[in-house]
Design a protein around this motif. Structure first.
Motif, mmCIF file in Angstrom:
data_model
loop_
_atom_site.group_PDB
_atom_site.id
_atom_site.type_symbol
_atom_site.label_atom_id
_atom_site.label_comp_id
_atom_site.label_asym_id
_atom_site.label_seq_id
_atom_site.Cartn_x
_atom_site.Cartn_y
_atom_site.Cartn_z
ATOM 1 N N LEU A 1 2.531 10.156 6.252
ATOM 2 C CA LEU A 1 3.836 9.611 5.665
ATOM 3 C C LEU A 1 4.431 10.511 4.642
ATOM 4 O O LEU A 1 5.628 10.634 4.649
ATOM 5 C CB LEU A 1 3.555 8.242 5.330
ATOM 6 N N ARG A 2 3.492 10.592 4.011
ATOM 7 C CA ARG A 2 3.793 11.433 2.814
ATOM 8 C C ARG A 2 4.621 12.922 3.175
ATOM 9 O O ARG A 2 5.582 13.319 2.543
ATOM 10 C CB ARG A 2 2.826 11.709 1.651
ATOM 11 N N LYS B 1 1.917 3.093 14.296
ATOM 12 C CA LYS B 1 0.902 2.481 13.267
ATOM 13 C C LYS B 1 -0.373 2.431 14.032
ATOM 14 O O LYS B 1 -0.414 2.990 15.410
ATOM 15 C CB LYS B 1 1.305 0.842 13.411
ATOM 16 N N ILE C 1 -0.782 3.401 9.991
ATOM 17 C CA ILE C 1 0.043 4.646 9.182
ATOM 18 C C ILE C 1 -1.182 5.187 8.560
ATOM 19 O O ILE C 1 -2.043 4.642 7.913
ATOM 20 C CB ILE C 1 0.848 4.005 8.394
ATOM 21 N N LEU D 1 -1.348 7.383 5.504
ATOM 22 C CA LEU D 1 -0.302 7.324 4.174
ATOM 23 C C LEU D 1 -0.171 9.004 4.009
ATOM 24 O O LEU D 1 0.812 9.401 3.735
ATOM 25 C CB LEU D 1 -0.945 6.835 3.114
ATOM 26 N N ASN E 1 0.659 -1.288 -0.015
ATOM 27 C CA ASN E 1 -0.117 -0.073 -0.150
ATOM 28 C C ASN E 1 0.945 1.264 -0.002
ATOM 29 O O ASN E 1 0.507 2.231 -0.704
ATOM 30 C CB ASN E 1 -0.722 0.142 1.145
ATOM 31 N N ILE E 2 1.941 1.318 0.893
ATOM 32 C CA ILE E 2 2.877 2.403 0.983
ATOM 33 C C ILE E 2 3.396 2.727 -0.659
ATOM 34 O O ILE E 2 3.490 3.732 -1.078
ATOM 35 C CB ILE E 2 3.906 2.205 1.989
ATOM 36 N N TYR F 1 0.708 3.858 -2.781
ATOM 37 C CA TYR F 1 0.585 5.235 -2.501
ATOM 38 C C TYR F 1 1.580 6.234 -3.121
ATOM 39 O O TYR F 1 1.508 7.250 -3.792
ATOM 40 C CB TYR F 1 0.396 5.423 -1.295
#
Ligand SMILES: Nc1ncnc2c1ncn2[C@@H]1O[C@H](COP(=O)(O)OP(=O)(O)OP(=O)(O)O)[C@@H](O)[C@H]1O
Length: 465
Positions: free
Chosen positions: A110-111, A103, A105, A107, A17-18, A21
Motif C-alpha cells: 500500500l505504501r 484484501k 492488504i 501494508l 493499522n493502516i 503504519y
C-alpha cells in the motif's frame, strides 16, 4: 514535508493499522468509516491521496470515488477491493482510481502505491539525474578566477561548507550574496549549496524580480484548490519543493514589505501553510539570498526590514566587480572564448595582443556577464583565427554616443571617479575610431597631442602601434 492520506475504511482494526503504519512512515493520516464522512472531511483535510474501501455501509466505494473525483478531479485514489470482482476493479479504474489493492492488504505494498501515486518514485529518479547534472556543473571549480579577491571568496565558500558539514543540528545559516549585476552571484549561490552539507538535496531558485508581487506569495507558499479564482488545482510552493535543501532567492531587494514580513516568519518558524490551506507543514530548508542593491541603505531608508536583513546576513559573501579583479579578465575571456570557439567550430580562435589589452582596459559595467556575451559574439562573428581589438564590439549606450561610452549620469551611478570617467571615454573613443588617434581625438574634441599625453598618462597602449 508531510503528505496527507485520508483512509475511508469501515473495518476499524484495519483502518487503525493502516493509519499507524503510514504515520510511522512520516505521513499524516486520518480515518473515517463511511463514504459520507469521507466526503465531509475532504475540504478541511485536503488529502494528497485517498485510500478507499469498496465495501462500505450505505454509499458504496464506487459512488464515493465518483463524488470525490467530481470535487477534486486530479486527486489520487487507491481502491481496496476486498473480494470484489475484476469488473469492479475495472470500473474503479475507469472512474479514475489511481490503482487498486485486493484484501488482505500488505501494508508495504500500500505504501509503495501511495508513493507511486504521489509521483515520488518517478520524480525521485528524475531528480537524482537532474541533481547529479546540476551538482557537477555547480562545483566550486567552475567559479573561475585566481585574483586575490576571488581566491578569498572561494576560500570563504569552502570554510562555510566545512562548517556546515560539522554542524550538530540541521539549522544551516542563511547566506546573503551581494555584488553588482553579472558578477556571478548565482554561480556563488550554487557553489555554496553544492559544496555544502545538502549537496544531494534540491536547489530551488526564485528570482523575486521576475514574478509580480501578487503572485509571489502563491509561488513561495503554494495554494489549495479554490484558494483564489485561478487556483483550479493544488500547487506546491517553492518552499515545500526546497524541503531538505536550499531555496535561492535572487534579487531579494525586490520583495515588498508585506512579503518581507512573511518570509521572516517562515524563516523563524520553518513552517508553511499553503494559501487557502488549514494544515501547517514543517519544512526543513535553508535560504541563500542575493542582491545587487545596498540593503543596508534600504534598511536605513525604511524600505527593507532590519530584522530580515540581519537574519539573511548571517553569512555575507561579497562578489567583487570585475574591474576590481582585473587579473581575472583574461583568464575568463580565454575560458569563454574556448567554450564558444568550440560551439561554433572555430577551434583556433585566439586573442591577439591588442585585443587582450583592450579587454583589460575596459571597465566592464556589466561584469562577467558582459564579458561572456562579448566573447560569444566574437566567436560567432570571427573570420580570422586572431581576434583583434577591432573585433571587440563594446556596447552602444542609450543616446547613441561612441560605442562603450557610458552617459555621465550612469558613470556617477557606477561610482566612477573623474579619472575613471576620463580613461573610460578615451578607451571608448579609441575603440570607436578603431584605435585611430586622429579620429579619436576629433571625437573627443582634443588635439592629437593632448590625446597622446592622456594615452601615456593612463598607460593605454593597445592598438596604437
Ligand atoms: N567567476 C566566474 N567564472 C565563470 N563564469 C562566471 C563567473 N562569474 C560569472 N560567470 C558567468 O557570468 C554570467 C553571469 O553570472 P550570474 O548570473 O551568476 O551573475 P549575477 O551576479 O547573479 O547577475 P544578476 O545580478 O544580474 O542576477 C553567468 O553566465 C555565469 O556563469
Amino acid at each position: 514535508m508531510t503528505r496527507a492520506i485520508l483512509i475511508i475504511e469501515d473495518e476499524l482494526v484495519l483502518a487503525k493499522n493502516i493509519k499507524a503504519y503510514l504515520e510511522r512512515h512520516g505521513y499524516e493520516a486520518v480515518t473515517v468509516d463511511s463514504g459520507e464522512d469521507g466526503l465531509d472531511r475532504l475540504d478541511a483535510f485536503l488529502p494528497d491521496v485517498v485510500v478507499l474501501d469498496f465495501h462500505l455501509p450505505k454509499m458504496n466505494g464506487l459512488e464515493v470515488l465518483a463524488q470525490i473525483r467530481a470535487r477534486i478531479p486530479l486527486i489520487k485514489i487507491i481502491m481496496i477491493t476486498g473480494n470484489a470482482t475484476v469488473e469492479v476493479a475495472v470500473q474503479a479504474m475507469k472512474l479514475g482510481a489511481f490503482d487498486y489493492l485486493p484484501k488482505p492488504i500488505v501494508l508495504g505494498e500500500l505504501r509503495l502505491l501511495i508513493d507511486r501515486a504521489l509521483g515520488h518514485e518517478r520524480v525521485e529518479k528524475t531528480l537524482n539525474y537532474i541533481q547529479a547534472q546540476q551538482a557537477s556543473k555547480s562545483e566550486l571549480k567552475h567559479l573561475l578566477g585566481q585574483s586575490p579577491p576571488m581566491l578569498a571568496l572561494k576560500e570563504d565558500i569552502r570554510r562555510l561548507a566545512e562548517a556546515e558539514c560539522r554542524l550538530v543540528d540541521n539549522d544551516l545559516p542563511t547566506v546573503l550574496i551581494t555584488g553588482e549585476t553579472g558578477t556571478g552571484k548565482e554561480l556563488v549561490a550554487r557553489a555554496v549549496h553544492y559544496a555544502g552539507a545538502r549537496r544531494t538535496q534540491p536547489f530551488i531558485e526564485l528570482n523575486c524580480a521576475t514574478i509580480p508581487a501578487h503572485m509571489l506569495e502563491a509561488e513561495l507558499f503554494g495554494y489549495e484548490r479554490g484558494a483564489f479564482t485561478d487556483a483550479r488545482e493544488r500547487k506546491f510552493g517553492l518552499i515545500e519543493a526546497a524541503d531538505g535543501g536550499s531555496l535561492f532567492l535572487d534579487e531579494i531587494g525586490e520583495l515588498g514589505l508585506g512579503m518581507q514580513a512573511k518570509l521572516l516568519k517562515v524563516l523563524e518558524e520553518k513552517k508553511v501553510r499553503r494559501l487557502g490551506g488549514l494544515r501547517e507543514q514543517r519544512i526543513d530548508f535553508r535560504v541563500i539570498a542575493a542582491t545587487n542593491q545596498d540593503l543596508h541603505s534600504r534598511v536605513l531608508q525604511g524600505s527593507f526590514r532590519s530584522d530580515l536583513f540581519y537574519r539573511l546576513r548571517m553569512v555575507h559573501l561579497q562578489v567583487p566587480p570585475l574591474r576590481a579583479r582585473s587579473s581575472d579578465i583574461l583568464l575568463l575571456a580565454q575560458a569563454f572564448l574556448a567554450v564558444h570557439a568550440a560551439r561554433y567550430r572555430k577551434p583556433r580562435l585566439y586573442l591577439a595582443a591588442d585585443a587582450q589589452q583592450a579587454l583589460r582596459d575596459w571597465h566592464w559595467p556589466g561584469n562577467v556577464r558582459e564579458l561572456r556575451n562579448m566573447l560569444e559574439q566574437v566567436a560567432l562573428m570571427a573570420r580570422e583565427d586572431a581576434v583583434t581589438a577591432q573585433d571587440l564590439l563594446f556596447p552602444l549606450p542609450p543616446g547613441g554616443q561612441a560605442p562603450g561610452i557610458v552617459p555621465l549620469a550612469a558613470a556617477a551611478d557606477q561610482n566612477m571617479n573623474l579619472e575613471d570617467v576620463e580613461r573610460h571615454y578615451l578607451i571608448a573613443a579609441l575603440g570607436k575610431s578603431k584605435w585611430n588617434v586622429t579620429r579619436a581625438a576629433k571625437l573627443l574634441g582634443l588635439s592629437r597631442d593632448a590625446l597622446r599625453y592622456r594615452i601615456e598618462k593612463y598607460s593605454i597602449r593597445s592598438g596604437l602601434k
